[in-house]
Every structure is written in C-alpha cells, then in structure tokens.
Design an enzyme around this catalytic site. Structure first.
Site, PDB file in Angstrom:
ATOM      1  N   SER A 143       0.861  -1.192   0.000  1.00  0.00           N
ATOM      2  CA  SER A 143       0.000   0.000   0.000  1.00  0.00           C
ATOM      3  C   SER A 143       0.892   1.235   0.000  1.00  0.00           C
ATOM      4  CB  SER A 143      -0.849  -0.018   1.274  1.00  0.00           C
ATOM      5  OG  SER A 143      -1.495   1.223   1.477  1.00  0.00           O
ATOM      6  N   TYR A 156      -1.534  -0.805  10.785  1.00  0.00           N
ATOM      7  CA  TYR A 156      -1.614  -1.082   9.344  1.00  0.00           C
ATOM      8  C   TYR A 156      -0.296  -0.712   8.668  1.00  0.00           C
ATOM      9  CZ  TYR A 156      -3.769  -1.126   4.642  1.00  0.00           C
ATOM     10  OH  TYR A 156      -4.089  -1.382   3.326  1.00  0.00           O
TER      11      TYR A 156
HETATM   12  P1  NDP Z   1     -11.451  -6.053   0.546  1.00  0.00           P
HETATM   13  O1  NDP Z   1     -11.913  -5.898   1.945  1.00  0.00           O
HETATM   14  O2  NDP Z   1     -12.462  -5.934  -0.542  1.00  0.00           O
HETATM   15  O3  NDP Z   1     -10.680  -7.429   0.363  1.00  0.00           O
HETATM   16  C1  NDP Z   1      -9.911  -8.020   1.360  1.00  0.00           C
HETATM   17  C2  NDP Z   1      -9.794  -9.500   1.067  1.00  0.00           C
HETATM   18  O4  NDP Z   1      -8.965 -10.102   2.071  1.00  0.00           O
HETATM   19  C3  NDP Z   1     -11.130 -10.210   1.091  1.00  0.00           C
HETATM   20  O5  NDP Z   1     -11.223 -11.045  -0.034  1.00  0.00           O
HETATM   21  C4  NDP Z   1     -11.079 -11.032   2.357  1.00  0.00           C
HETATM   22  O6  NDP Z   1     -11.780 -12.246   2.169  1.00  0.00           O
HETATM   23  C5  NDP Z   1      -9.585 -11.292   2.477  1.00  0.00           C
HETATM   24  N1  NDP Z   1      -9.213 -11.675   3.832  1.00  0.00           N
HETATM   25  C6  NDP Z   1      -9.341 -10.967   4.977  1.00  0.00           C
HETATM   26  N2  NDP Z   1      -8.954 -11.695   6.022  1.00  0.00           N
HETATM   27  C7  NDP Z   1      -8.571 -12.900   5.537  1.00  0.00           C
HETATM   28  C8  NDP Z   1      -8.088 -14.104   6.123  1.00  0.00           C
HETATM   29  N3  NDP Z   1      -7.913 -14.224   7.452  1.00  0.00           N
HETATM   30  N4  NDP Z   1      -7.804 -15.151   5.317  1.00  0.00           N
HETATM   31  C9  NDP Z   1      -8.006 -15.058   3.981  1.00  0.00           C
HETATM   32  N5  NDP Z   1      -8.443 -13.952   3.374  1.00  0.00           N
HETATM   33  C10 NDP Z   1      -8.736 -12.895   4.145  1.00  0.00           C
HETATM   34  O7  NDP Z   1     -10.304  -4.964   0.355  1.00  0.00           O
HETATM   35  P2  NDP Z   1      -9.242  -4.669  -0.821  1.00  0.00           P
HETATM   36  O8  NDP Z   1      -9.559  -5.419  -2.036  1.00  0.00           O
HETATM   37  O9  NDP Z   1      -9.112  -3.205  -0.880  1.00  0.00           O
HETATM   38  O10 NDP Z   1      -7.909  -5.238  -0.156  1.00  0.00           O
HETATM   39  C11 NDP Z   1      -6.998  -6.089  -0.812  1.00  0.00           C
HETATM   40  C12 NDP Z   1      -5.589  -5.693  -0.446  1.00  0.00           C
HETATM   41  O11 NDP Z   1      -5.311  -4.401  -0.969  1.00  0.00           O
HETATM   42  C13 NDP Z   1      -5.306  -5.602   1.053  1.00  0.00           C
HETATM   43  O12 NDP Z   1      -4.058  -6.190   1.337  1.00  0.00           O
HETATM   44  C14 NDP Z   1      -5.266  -4.113   1.311  1.00  0.00           C
HETATM   45  O13 NDP Z   1      -4.454  -3.794   2.417  1.00  0.00           O
HETATM   46  C15 NDP Z   1      -4.668  -3.620   0.009  1.00  0.00           C
HETATM   47  N6  NDP Z   1      -4.879  -2.202  -0.266  1.00  0.00           N
HETATM   48  C16 NDP Z   1      -6.133  -1.682  -0.404  1.00  0.00           C
HETATM   49  C17 NDP Z   1      -6.304  -0.321  -0.606  1.00  0.00           C
HETATM   50  C18 NDP Z   1      -7.659   0.303  -0.695  1.00  0.00           C
HETATM   51  O14 NDP Z   1      -7.757   1.543  -0.673  1.00  0.00           O
HETATM   52  N7  NDP Z   1      -8.738  -0.450  -0.824  1.00  0.00           N
HETATM   53  C19 NDP Z   1      -5.152   0.583  -0.723  1.00  0.00           C
HETATM   54  C20 NDP Z   1      -3.876  -0.070  -0.592  1.00  0.00           C
HETATM   55  C21 NDP Z   1      -3.765  -1.405  -0.374  1.00  0.00           C
HETATM   56  P3  NDP Z   1     -12.650 -13.021   3.296  1.00  0.00           P
HETATM   57  O15 NDP Z   1     -13.264 -11.989   4.181  1.00  0.00           O
HETATM   58  O16 NDP Z   1     -13.644 -13.781   2.467  1.00  0.00           O
HETATM   59  O17 NDP Z   1     -11.676 -13.927   3.972  1.00  0.00           O
END
Ligand code: NDP
Length: 249
Positions: A143, A156
């Site tokens: 990020s 974070y």
């Molecule tokens: P979402 O919340 O849409 O997606 C997060 C994903 O992580 C979900 O699919 C969730 O699936 C999964 N997840 C969470 N906990 C677990 C776990 N214990 N085991 C397996 N999977 C898990 O957010 P984003 O798509 O935005 O996030 C994706 C990545 O991008 C993250 O690493 C985030 O830090 C990064 N990011 C996002 C930004 C933003 O502005 N959105 C900016 C910079 C980075 P489930 O709950 O089904 O397990």
C-alpha cells in the site's frame, strides 16, 4: 483479451472481493488457471462460476491465511490439481485503523496475522515449488501505507512496511533462482476494505475522503497493474509499482 498467461497457474488470496476478485478475473481472462483463496466460500464460488462462464478455469480453496494448516492445504490443493505454481498474489488484507492509545490489541494481532504473517507463510509454502520450476512470480499487495506512515494507521503501516521489507529481502534471495517478486502499492481503491474500520470517526473520515475529495481507483485499475507485472518476459522483473488516484495527495 490476450492469451499471454495461457497454461500459467495463479493463486490469489483475498479473491472474495475487491482487488483480489478483480485480479483473479483479469488473470483468468488472459488464460491463467486461477486458485481462489479467502474465507467466504459463497463469494469464491460465485467468482469461479463467472470465470468459467467466460471459458476460464478456476479452483476454489476456502482459506484463512492466519491458519498454517489452511496455507499448506492451499498449496497442496493447487499442486494436486495443476502440478505447478507460477504466480502467487498475496493480496488478503485488513485495515483496522485506530489510534494506538485506543487500539484493541486483537486488531493489532489480526492485521499482523493476515497482512504480514499470512503473506510470509504462504510465500514460504509456495517457494520450494517455484525454485524447483526455476520460475515463479510472487506479487505482494502492500500500500502507499507501506511507504508513508500516518497518524491513526500505526498497526496497518507496520504490516505494510513489513510487507515491503520482507519482499525486498526475498527478492535478493531468490531472484537468481528465476523467481520474481513485485510489490504493489495502491493508493485509495474503492473496495470493502474501509467497511471494517473499528473507529467510527476514522471510518467516516476515510469514507468521506474516498467519496468526496477524489475519484478513487477501481479494483480493476490495480488488477491491470498486477497483470502487467506478471505478463513481462522472464528476464524482466517489475519490482515495485506505486499507483495512486490522480487527485489523491
Ligand atoms: P477487501 O476488503 O475488498 O478485500 C480483502 C480481502 O482479504 C477479502 O477477499 C477477504 O476475504 C480477504 N481476507 C481478509 N482476512 C482474511 C483471512 N484471514 N484469510 C483469507 N483472506 C482474508 O479490500 P481490498 O480489495 O481493498 O484489499 C486487498 C488488499 O489491498 C489488502 O491487502 C489491502 O491492504 C490492500 N490495499 C487496499 C487499498 C484500498 O484503498 N482499498 C489501498 C492499498 C492497499 P474473506 O473476508 O472472504 O476472507
């Protein structure tokens, strides 16, 4: 769409929503077989159905990246089905923003276990296969928070700085084995990520910021960056990509 990833096998964590979902779709559209990992099985199945409806190939493996048995089972299921791991996208993450003094230690732990330790353990589990193959690509979703720390984001930030450090150290270890590493650093992306922020005031501020002060990125914008990185010829290693909305400061 292109077929530049025909025959490649890609694991994508956090594929049940947001960036992971869009990335899995984009890789599948270019011919990769995608292994969909996250906790919410219904969402993964729906995504697999969509991919297969477009002639793509997907395997659903419900996975909690904080469970080591799940991590090993994910790698095993991938090898049983496809016999290879060409691309690993470590994307699963949570962003539980709180000031340190009011932070719940459970939230600290969850961020470290999902964003950092999960990524480290899955990398560890997949690496021997890539080294045997003499090729493989590990894409770690960090990020802007992995490059700049801000108040209320300490936990974070700690995990994302950790992701960057881990990935660069790994690069130096495995790049001569043909294993490539890419750090992806998105700015604000419109996903479910901010919905889980425990501090109501901070959550409101982040949501307002996303909606009012900029046109945020879409998950597809990041999926395109990841697709670019993993579609380069073997001798090209895109080590790091920082992608912000144009009007994000
Ligand atoms: P979402 O919340 O849409 O997606 C997060 C994903 O992580 C979900 O699919 C969730 O699936 C999964 N997840 C969470 N906990 C677990 C776990 N214990 N085991 C397996 N999977 C898990 O957010 P984003 O798509 O935005 O996030 C994706 C990545 O991008 C993250 O690493 C985030 O830090 C990064 N990011 C996002 C930004 C933003 O502005 N959105 C900016 C910079 C980075 P489930 O709950 O089904 O397990």
């Amino acid at each position: 769409l292109g077929s530049e990833l025909d025959g490649e096998v890609a694991i994508v964590t956090g594929a049940s929503s947001g960036i992971g979902e869009a990335t899995a779709e984009a890789l599948a559209a270019r011919g990769a077989s995608v292994v969909l990992a996250a906790r919410r099985e219904t969402e993964l199945e729906a995504l697999a159905d969509r991919i297969e409806a477009q002639e793509g190939d997907a395997l659903v493996v419900p996975t909690d990246v904080t469970e080591e048995e799940d991590i090993d089972a994910l790698v095993e299921a991938t090898l049983d089905e496809y016999g290879a791991i060409d691309i690993l996208v470590n994307n699963a993450g949570v962003m539980l923003l709180e000031p340190v003094e009011r932070a719940d230690r459970e939230n600290f732990r969850q961020m470290v276990e999902v964003n950092l330790l999960g990524l480290m353990n899955l990398t560890h589990a997949a690496l021997p296969t890539m080294q045997e193959q003499g090729s493989g690509h590990i894409v770690n979703v960090s990020s802007t928070a992995g490059r700049r720390a801000n108040a209320n984001s300490s936990g974070y930030n700690a995990t994302k700085f950790g992701v960057n450090a881990f990935t660069e150290a790994l690069r130096q270890e495995v790049t001569t084995d043909g294993v490539r590493t890419t750090i992806i650093e998105p700015g604000a992306v419109d996903t479910e990520l901010q919905e889980h922020i425990p501090d109501e005031k901070i959550k409101q501020r982040v949501e307002e910021g996303l909606l009012e002060s900029m046109q945020p990125l879409e998950s597809e914008d990041i999926a395109r960056a990841i697709t670019y990185a993993v579609s380069q010829p073997q001798h090209v290693n895109v080590n790091e990509m920082l992608i912000r909305p144009t009007d994000q400061q």
